[in-house]
Design an enzyme around this catalytic site. Structure first.
Site, PDB file in Angstrom:
ATOM      1  N   CYS A  19       0.830  -1.210   0.000  1.00  0.00           N
ATOM      2  CA  CYS A  19       0.000   0.000   0.000  1.00  0.00           C
ATOM      3  C   CYS A  19       0.862   1.256   0.000  1.00  0.00           C
ATOM      4  O   CYS A  19       1.794   1.396   0.797  1.00  0.00           O
ATOM      5  CB  CYS A  19      -0.915  -0.007   1.222  1.00  0.00           C
ATOM      6  N   GLN A  31      -3.209  10.322  16.051  1.00  0.00           N
ATOM      7  CA  GLN A  31      -3.533  10.599  14.654  1.00  0.00           C
ATOM      8  C   GLN A  31      -2.638   9.797  13.720  1.00  0.00           C
ATOM      9  O   GLN A  31      -1.462   9.576  14.007  1.00  0.00           O
ATOM     10  CB  GLN A  31      -3.375  12.092  14.356  1.00  0.00           C
ATOM     11  N   GLU A  76     -10.206  11.996  29.687  1.00  0.00           N
ATOM     12  CA  GLU A  76     -10.317  11.089  28.542  1.00  0.00           C
ATOM     13  C   GLU A  76     -10.899   9.768  29.037  1.00  0.00           C
ATOM     14  O   GLU A  76     -10.579   9.311  30.141  1.00  0.00           O
ATOM     15  CB  GLU A  76      -8.927  10.872  27.925  1.00  0.00           C
ATOM     16  N   ASN A 105     -11.505  17.960  21.800  1.00  0.00           N
ATOM     17  CA  ASN A 105     -11.117  17.231  20.589  1.00  0.00           C
ATOM     18  C   ASN A 105     -11.893  15.915  20.566  1.00  0.00           C
ATOM     19  O   ASN A 105     -11.343  14.847  20.777  1.00  0.00           O
ATOM     20  CB  ASN A 105      -9.601  16.977  20.596  1.00  0.00           C
ATOM     21  N   CYS A 130     -13.026  16.330  13.607  1.00  0.00           N
ATOM     22  CA  CYS A 130     -12.825  15.544  12.387  1.00  0.00           C
ATOM     23  C   CYS A 130     -14.132  15.368  11.631  1.00  0.00           C
ATOM     24  O   CYS A 130     -14.200  14.591  10.681  1.00  0.00           O
ATOM     25  CB  CYS A 130     -12.207  14.187  12.725  1.00  0.00           C
TER      26      CYS A 130
END
Length: 341
Positions: free
Chosen positions: A54, A178, A229, A273, A300
């Protein structure tokens, strides 16, 4: 747009990177048979299709992925056969750091072949000397879920250091990061620039992950950061990374529901986020009635971002930026700086 988002909205220059060779992570479905595995995806008949070539993988990761079929074969691991519901090895999850080190996670249906991996660590290191962390994740259910709740680290080292600007983030096996390191660096740097101008003493970092935004804020206007979180592994990563910051900067990191966490004393700045679903009406309501003078929202999903901004009428968007985190797709990261009217 200016009426909805505020009279003084300015867009920064979009940040783009390479269209190929940008991914720091490979999520590989294991197919084929024992001794002749395929690593990639499954076709319409649920049979393995090789994707070791890939072009999206960054060069160091691409080199490692090419060597992994031989590792699986040498260890004698049996690929999981989806139609037959037999076999053991379901996925290989590989993360590559800017320093060329690798975290390698084997996702098994059961502990049956865990011993082969544990006893084969020398084989793995011989084939892939870049390996720093090896773990086994157990995913016993027959459904399209990448990994399960149980993970065992087999190496002495249990974190993969990811250098992002001048901050090192220590990733544990189930810590999110990310997939595009170059764009992530730009995202955190832009947030740091905004924070440096605001000079907030205390920052509340919600959906903090491994602490990327909060750790970049410390020493750049912020003297104290509180991160929240849901992933306990990510919180352990943030705590580990925070130990390497200069003295005099303090932080605390909590595993919990970000939607429920606002301080008794309002912080100077809140950073959010969230995942694609956004922050939702409950947290929007809390911020609207008791939020700080400024918010930074990194998203996102522009659809849920727009929905959440509409639920924050007391705030104007002053600055916005677009970051091409996912080249060759219609997805991107948008970050906005909001100020209370």
């Amino acid at each position: 747009m200016s009426d909805a988002l505020g009279p003084r909205l300015s867009w920064t220059e979009p940040v783009t990177g390479a269209e190929s060779a940008f991914r720091n992570k490979a999520k590989l479905v294991v197919g084929g048979r024992r001794g002749e595995p395929t690593l990639g995806i499954l076709d319409g008949g649920q049979r393995g299709v090789d994707l070791t070539g890939c072009g999206l993988y960054e060069p160091g990761l691409a080199d490692v992925v090419h060597r992994l079929p031989a590792v699986v074969a040498d260890l004698g691991l049996t690929p999981y056969d989806v139609p037959g519901r037999t076999g053991e090895l379901k996925h290989l999850l590989v993360t590559h750091s800017p320093d060329g080190e690798v975290m390698l996670r084997f996702v098994l249906r059961s502990p049956g072949q865990l011993r082969r991996i544990r006893e084969g660590l020398d084989v793995i290191r011989e084939r892939v000397p870049e390996t720093r962390v090896v773990s086994v994740n157990l995913q016993p259910e027959h459904k399209a879920v990448l990994e399960g709740p149980d993970e065992e680290v087999l190496t002495d080292l249990d974190t993969l250091p990811m250098r992002v600007n001048d901050v090192t983030l220590h990733l544990r096996p189930r810590s999110f990061f990310q997939t595009n390191t170059f764009i992530a660096e730009a995202l955190y740097a832009r947030a740091r620039a905004w924070i440096s101008e605001l000079r907030p003493s205390t920052v509340l970092d919600l959906y903090c992950g491994v602490g990327g935004f909060g750790l970049h804020a410390l020493g750049h206007g912020a003297h104290h950061v509180i991160g929240v979180e849901s992933s306990a592994d990510a919180i352990l990563s943030a705590r580990r990374s925070a130990t390497e910051l200069p003295e005099g900067l303090t932080s605390e990191w909590h595993a919990g529901d970000a939607t429920q966490h606002l301080m008794d004393a309002t912080p100077d700045l809140v950073v959010v986020n969230p995942p694609r679903r956004g922050i939702g009406p409950e947290l929007c309501g809390r911020l609207e009635t008791g939020g700080p003078a400024h918010l930074i929202y990194s998203s996102c999903n522009v659809t849920t971002l727009a929905r959440d901004l509409a639920a924050l009428p007391s705030y104007d968007v002053r600055t916005a930026g677009l970051f091409d985190m996912f080249p060759q797709t219609g997805h991107h990261e948008v970050m906005v700086l909001l100020a209370r009217r």
